[in-house]
Design an enzyme around this catalytic site. Structure first.
Site, PDB file in Angstrom:
ATOM      1  N   ASN A  54       0.794  -1.231   0.000  1.00 15.03           N
ATOM      2  CA  ASN A  54       0.000   0.000   0.000  1.00 15.03           C
ATOM      3  C   ASN A  54       0.825   1.280   0.000  1.00 15.03           C
ATOM      4  O   ASN A  54       0.341   2.332  -0.408  1.00 15.03           O
ATOM      5  CB  ASN A  54      -0.901  -0.070   1.253  1.00 15.03           C
ATOM      6  CG  ASN A  54      -1.381   1.277   1.722  1.00 15.03           C
ATOM      7  OD1 ASN A  54      -2.275   1.864   1.121  1.00 15.03           O
ATOM      8  ND2 ASN A  54      -0.771   1.799   2.792  1.00 15.03           N
ATOM      9  N   THR A  83      -7.417  11.143   3.829  1.00 12.70           N
ATOM     10  CA  THR A  83      -6.160  10.729   4.483  1.00 12.70           C
ATOM     11  C   THR A  83      -5.182  11.905   4.422  1.00 12.70           C
ATOM     12  O   THR A  83      -5.409  12.871   3.680  1.00 12.70           O
ATOM     13  CB  THR A  83      -5.482   9.540   3.753  1.00 12.70           C
ATOM     14  OG1 THR A  83      -5.004  10.005   2.491  1.00 12.70           O
ATOM     15  CG2 THR A  83      -6.410   8.357   3.563  1.00 12.70           C
ATOM     16  N   TYR A 131       2.123  10.111 -10.977  1.00 12.80           N
ATOM     17  CA  TYR A 131       1.163   9.372 -10.151  1.00 12.80           C
ATOM     18  C   TYR A 131       0.306   8.457 -11.037  1.00 12.80           C
ATOM     19  O   TYR A 131       0.132   7.273 -10.737  1.00 12.80           O
ATOM     20  CB  TYR A 131       0.294  10.348  -9.352  1.00 12.80           C
ATOM     21  CG  TYR A 131      -0.518   9.678  -8.265  1.00 12.80           C
ATOM     22  CD1 TYR A 131       0.081   9.272  -7.077  1.00 12.80           C
ATOM     23  CD2 TYR A 131      -1.878   9.425  -8.434  1.00 12.80           C
ATOM     24  CE1 TYR A 131      -0.659   8.637  -6.077  1.00 12.80           C
ATOM     25  CE2 TYR A 131      -2.627   8.798  -7.449  1.00 12.80           C
ATOM     26  CZ  TYR A 131      -2.013   8.410  -6.269  1.00 12.80           C
ATOM     27  OH  TYR A 131      -2.741   7.775  -5.280  1.00 12.80           O
ATOM     28  N   ILE A 185      -9.928   9.431  -0.848  1.00 10.57           N
ATOM     29  CA  ILE A 185     -10.153   8.921   0.507  1.00 10.57           C
ATOM     30  C   ILE A 185      -9.556   9.943   1.473  1.00 10.57           C
ATOM     31  O   ILE A 185      -8.444  10.443   1.241  1.00 10.57           O
ATOM     32  CB  ILE A 185      -9.440   7.554   0.701  1.00 10.57           C
ATOM     33  CG1 ILE A 185      -9.841   6.541  -0.393  1.00 10.57           C
ATOM     34  CG2 ILE A 185      -9.726   7.003   2.097  1.00 10.57           C
ATOM     35  CD1 ILE A 185     -11.297   6.126  -0.428  1.00 10.57           C
ATOM     36  N   LYS A 196       0.385   4.311 -11.029  1.00 13.42           N
ATOM     37  CA  LYS A 196      -0.791   3.510 -10.658  1.00 13.42           C
ATOM     38  C   LYS A 196      -1.274   2.648 -11.828  1.00 13.42           C
ATOM     39  O   LYS A 196      -1.751   1.528 -11.616  1.00 13.42           O
ATOM     40  CB  LYS A 196      -1.910   4.415 -10.135  1.00 13.42           C
ATOM     41  CG  LYS A 196      -1.539   5.138  -8.822  1.00 13.42           C
ATOM     42  CD  LYS A 196      -1.193   4.178  -7.691  1.00 13.42           C
ATOM     43  CE  LYS A 196      -0.985   4.887  -6.357  1.00 13.42           C
ATOM     44  NZ  LYS A 196      -0.599   3.967  -5.276  1.00 13.42           N
TER      45      LYS A 196
END
Ligand SMILES: NC(=O)c1ccc[n+]([C@@H]2O[C@H](COP(=O)([O-])OP(=O)(O)OC[C@H]3O[C@@H](n4cnc5c(N)ncnc54)[C@H](O)[C@@H]3O)[C@@H](O)[C@H]2O)c1
Length: 253
Positions: free
Chosen positions: A91, A192, A157, A190, A161
């Protein structure tokens, strides 16, 4: 009380905060023994304390997932301590330079994002798989909706991914006949520290646009990704391999 896991061993990289911490806690709550790995000692030790306070079993191993020697040592330590490895959630990741156009994107940032988000997943699987083959366990890699479509959040990014999705499919095919299932999760936004740093949940001007992109009308919370990871590792997902599962409030539809 029945739990999803019964003393099986789960390794979570990037377990010091956000989605990794929530997933480490969820694995432990479902009866797994958990190895929390990350670069940050203080925050990871806090994750371990939270697990132990709730009656679970966990250790912290410091490791930078972009460094082969550290990942090799991490997996060796996990197996030495708990005797086996059943599950891994790869992760750990960083956001890079969000919103910097390609022509101004620095080579340093590119290398850092690819090294952590993509090479880190490769290295993790490379050292985990010999042990996970023995237990016929499962791996979940961290992709993103940025691995399934393009967008304007920094090219490295998206590239990293998309790479994780391809790596997951190829690895799933290679290891299917050895009884190992390998999937990815693909969250949208999300709540975070990473989403805050990228300005997705901290910049009021952007937040309204971000919310509008999620048909459910809100961003997700780390526990909602943890639920998907646990399901992918559980017997309930015994016929599911090679997929990137969106956890996205409808973002991709
Ligand atoms: N938050 C989101 O909106 C979102 C959406 C889709 C995917 N993701 C992905 O989820 C993953 C977790 O991110 P998060 O949102 O929980 O953010 P976060 O910043 O809270 O967590 C990132 C974790 O990765 C660790 N880490 C970073 N570089 C590392 C390295 N080189 N070696 C070991 N550990 C390292 C950090 O210490 C931390 O524990 C990332 O891969 C991210 O790309 C996040």
């Amino acid at each position: 009380m029945t739990t999803l896991f019964n003393g099986e061993v789960a390794l979570v990289t990037g377990g010091s905060s956000g989605i990794g911490r929530a997933t480490a806690l969820a694995f432990a709550a479902e009866g797994a023994r958990v190895v929390v790995a990350s670069r940050r000692s203080e925050e990871s030790t806090e994750t371990v304390s939270l697990i132990r306070a709730a009656g679970g079993d966990a250790i912290f191993v410091k490791a930078d997932v972009s460094k082969a020697s550290e990942v090799e040592a991490l997996v060796a330590r996990a197996v030495e301590h708990y005797g086996a490895l059943n599950f891994a959630f790869n992760n750990a990741g960083i956001e890079g330079d969000p919103f910097v156009p390609l022509a101004r994107y620095s080579e340093t940032s590119w290398d850092e994002v690819i090294d952590i988000n993509l090479k880190g997943v490769f290295l993790s699987m490379k050292y985990e798989l010999p042990h996970i083959v023995r237990t016929r366990g499962a791996i979940v890699n961290m992709a993103s909706v940025a691995g399934l479509r393009g967008g304007r959040l920094g090219v490295a990014y998206y590239a990293s991914k998309h790479g994780v999705v391809g790596l997951t499919k190829a690895a799933a095919l290679e290891y299917a006949d050895q009884g190992v299932r390998i999937n990815a999760v693909a969250p949208a936004v999300i709540q975070t520290p990473l989403a805050d740093r990228a300005g997705l949940t901290s910049d009021p001007a952007r937040t309204a646009r971000v919310l509008a992109m999620h048909p459910l009308g809100r961003v997700g919370v780390p526990e909602e990704v943890a639920n998907a990871v646990l399901w992918l590792c559980s017997k309930g997902a015994s016929f599911t391999t090679g997929h990137a599962l969106p956890v996205d409030g409808g973002y991709l539809i």
